[in-house]
Design a protein around this motif. Structure first.
Motif, short mmCIF file in Angstrom:
data_model
loop_
_atom_site.label_atom_id
_atom_site.label_comp_id
_atom_site.label_asym_id
_atom_site.label_seq_id
_atom_site.Cartn_x
_atom_site.Cartn_y
_atom_site.Cartn_z
N TYR A 87 -51.97 -11.47 -33.43
CA TYR A 87 -52.78 -11.06 -32.28
C TYR A 87 -54.22 -10.86 -32.73
O TYR A 87 -54.49 -10.17 -33.72
CB TYR A 87 -52.27 -9.75 -31.67
CG TYR A 87 -53.18 -9.20 -30.59
CD1 TYR A 87 -53.37 -9.91 -29.39
CD2 TYR A 87 -53.87 -8.00 -30.76
CE1 TYR A 87 -54.22 -9.43 -28.41
CE2 TYR A 87 -54.72 -7.51 -29.78
CZ TYR A 87 -54.88 -8.23 -28.60
OH TYR A 87 -55.73 -7.76 -27.63
N VAL B 210 -56.13 -12.89 -28.00
CA VAL B 210 -55.19 -14.01 -28.05
C VAL B 210 -53.91 -13.55 -28.76
O VAL B 210 -53.96 -12.97 -29.85
CB VAL B 210 -55.79 -15.22 -28.79
CG1 VAL B 210 -54.74 -16.28 -29.03
CG2 VAL B 210 -56.95 -15.79 -28.00
N ALA C 235 -50.20 -15.07 -30.06
CA ALA C 235 -49.49 -16.32 -30.30
C ALA C 235 -48.46 -16.14 -31.39
O ALA C 235 -48.52 -15.20 -32.19
CB ALA C 235 -50.46 -17.43 -30.68
N THR C 236 -47.50 -17.06 -31.42
CA THR C 236 -46.48 -17.08 -32.45
C THR C 236 -46.23 -18.53 -32.86
O THR C 236 -46.09 -19.40 -31.99
CB THR C 236 -45.16 -16.47 -31.96
OG1 THR C 236 -45.35 -15.08 -31.66
CG2 THR C 236 -44.07 -16.59 -33.02
N LYS C 237 -46.17 -18.76 -34.16
CA LYS C 237 -45.73 -20.07 -34.64
C LYS C 237 -44.30 -19.95 -35.15
O LYS C 237 -43.96 -19.00 -35.85
CB LYS C 237 -46.63 -20.60 -35.75
CG LYS C 237 -46.23 -22.02 -36.18
CD LYS C 237 -47.24 -22.66 -37.12
CE LYS C 237 -46.95 -22.32 -38.56
NZ LYS C 237 -47.75 -23.13 -39.50
N VAL D 281 -46.02 -23.85 -31.56
CA VAL D 281 -46.87 -22.67 -31.39
C VAL D 281 -46.77 -22.21 -29.94
O VAL D 281 -46.98 -23.01 -29.01
CB VAL D 281 -48.34 -22.98 -31.75
CG1 VAL D 281 -49.22 -21.76 -31.48
CG2 VAL D 281 -48.45 -23.39 -33.22
N LEU D 282 -46.44 -20.95 -29.75
CA LEU D 282 -46.29 -20.37 -28.42
C LEU D 282 -47.48 -19.46 -28.14
O LEU D 282 -47.79 -18.57 -28.94
CB LEU D 282 -44.99 -19.57 -28.30
CG LEU D 282 -43.67 -20.35 -28.13
CD1 LEU D 282 -43.39 -21.25 -29.33
CD2 LEU D 282 -42.52 -19.37 -27.93
N LEU D 283 -48.13 -19.67 -27.01
CA LEU D 283 -49.28 -18.87 -26.62
C LEU D 283 -48.89 -17.98 -25.45
O LEU D 283 -48.34 -18.47 -24.44
CB LEU D 283 -50.45 -19.78 -26.21
CG LEU D 283 -51.74 -19.09 -25.78
CD1 LEU D 283 -52.37 -18.35 -26.96
CD2 LEU D 283 -52.72 -20.12 -25.22
N PHE D 284 -49.17 -16.67 -25.56
CA PHE D 284 -48.76 -15.70 -24.55
C PHE D 284 -49.97 -15.04 -23.89
O PHE D 284 -51.05 -14.94 -24.49
CB PHE D 284 -47.91 -14.59 -25.19
CG PHE D 284 -46.62 -15.06 -25.78
CD1 PHE D 284 -45.46 -15.09 -25.02
CD2 PHE D 284 -46.56 -15.46 -27.11
CE1 PHE D 284 -44.26 -15.52 -25.58
CE2 PHE D 284 -45.38 -15.89 -27.67
CZ PHE D 284 -44.22 -15.92 -26.91
N LEU E 154 -45.40 -16.24 -21.16
CA LEU E 154 -45.62 -17.45 -21.95
C LEU E 154 -46.55 -18.39 -21.19
O LEU E 154 -46.26 -18.81 -20.08
CB LEU E 154 -44.28 -18.14 -22.23
CG LEU E 154 -44.32 -19.42 -23.07
CD1 LEU E 154 -44.86 -19.13 -24.46
CD2 LEU E 154 -42.92 -20.04 -23.16
N LYS E 155 -47.68 -18.73 -21.82
CA LYS E 155 -48.69 -19.57 -21.15
C LYS E 155 -48.62 -21.03 -21.58
O LYS E 155 -48.88 -21.93 -20.79
CB LYS E 155 -50.08 -19.02 -21.43
CG LYS E 155 -50.32 -17.62 -20.90
CD LYS E 155 -51.66 -17.06 -21.35
CE LYS E 155 -52.83 -17.86 -20.81
NZ LYS E 155 -54.14 -17.27 -21.22
#
Length: 273
Positions: free
Chosen positions: A62, A68, A70-72, A92-95, A102-103
């Motif tokens: 974060y 921002v 995110a998680t990889k 890669v997940l962007l929140f 989840l975006k």
């Protein structure tokens, strides 16, 4: 609620350019390493998949500065035989940091390749010898290619050498890169006299030895990302000044650091350079 956007590797390749990535990563590295909590990224959690000789890593982060979240998620495997399936695969997940929605889901292959190579290049910019004519790359996979691309874009080496475990992989590397490269038959041949060395192997035992390394050379040690993997020998580790992104991560994940016993006070973060 809107469905998350799916971003392919091809789309990431078009968007993610080194000329924009490098300066942003320089800022992020500084904020991550300065101890002020502007970027929070715990040491990744890794699940061993022993049956298939693989690992699954989860890497959340974060940035309060950019707001921002995110998680990889990355899967990586040690394979004895060549395979058409990449040894490393990632998403890669962007929140939305406010609500956790989840975006976007982005293919992480290109992001991983370029981000890793870019951080090595940033370290090299600050730590390489003033006169650096020879680049050596140990390894011939996708990370070797991405390192070749950014290093030849950012620096003016007179010679680039590469070594890999198999002739097939080294020949593929030489065909893939857009520029001259000298293929070497041994690690020693590739390393002796090199000013900058990049190790991007999946070695579990040292392949780079101090006796071959030129005094003052800069080494980007990338591949040994597990506590029982090695790329550099003990003598080299103990004679070097070590720069790490975080002490916690190095002492938990770096086999070169852990197994060589260099838990000394001379660790430095890259932001201190």
């Amino acid at each position: 609620m809107a469905q998350p956007v799916l971003i392919s590797a091809e789309a990431v390749e078009k968007i993610l350019q080194y000329r924009e990535l490098v300066p942003r990563l320089e800022v992020a590295i500084g904020k991550f390493s300065n101890g002020k909590g502007e970027i929070v990224q715990p040491v990744r959690s890794v699940l061993a998949i022993e049956k298939y000789n693989g690992y699954l890593g989860v890497m959340p982060a974060y940035s309060a500065h950019d707001d921002v979240l995110a998680t990889k998620i990355v899967a990586f495997y040690q394979r004895d035989q060549p395979s058409s399936i990449p040894a490393h695969q990632a998403s890669v997940l962007l929140f939305d940091p406010e609500h956790g929605t989840l975006k976007a889901v982005m293919d992480g292959k290109v992001i991983t390749e370029k981000r890793t190579a870019a951080v090595s290049a940033i370290a090299t910019k600050f730590l390489k010898p003033v006169q650096a004519d020879v680049l050596c790359i140990l390894g011939s996979g996708v990370q070797a290619v991405s390192h070749y691309e950014i290093f030849t874009e950012m620096f003016s080496f007179k010679e680039v050498r590469v070594w890999g475990r198999t002739k097939e992989n080294v020949d593929r590397f030489a065909r893939t890169v857009r520029g001259p490269v000298r293929v070497c038959s041994s690690v020693k041949e590739a390393v002796v006299g090199a000013d900058v060395i990049v190790t991007v192997t999946m070695a579990t035992k040292p392949v780079l030895f101090a006796e071959w390394v030129k005094p003052g050379a800069h080494i980007n040690a990338v591949g040994a990302c597990r506590p029982d993997w090695r790329e550099l020998d003990d003598v080299l580790m103990k004679s070097a000044v070590l720069y790490v992104d975080t002490r916690e991560g190095a002492m938990k994940e770096s086999g070169d650091v852990i197994l060589s016993g260099v838990f000394g006070s001379y660790f430095r973060s890259l932001s201190q350079s």
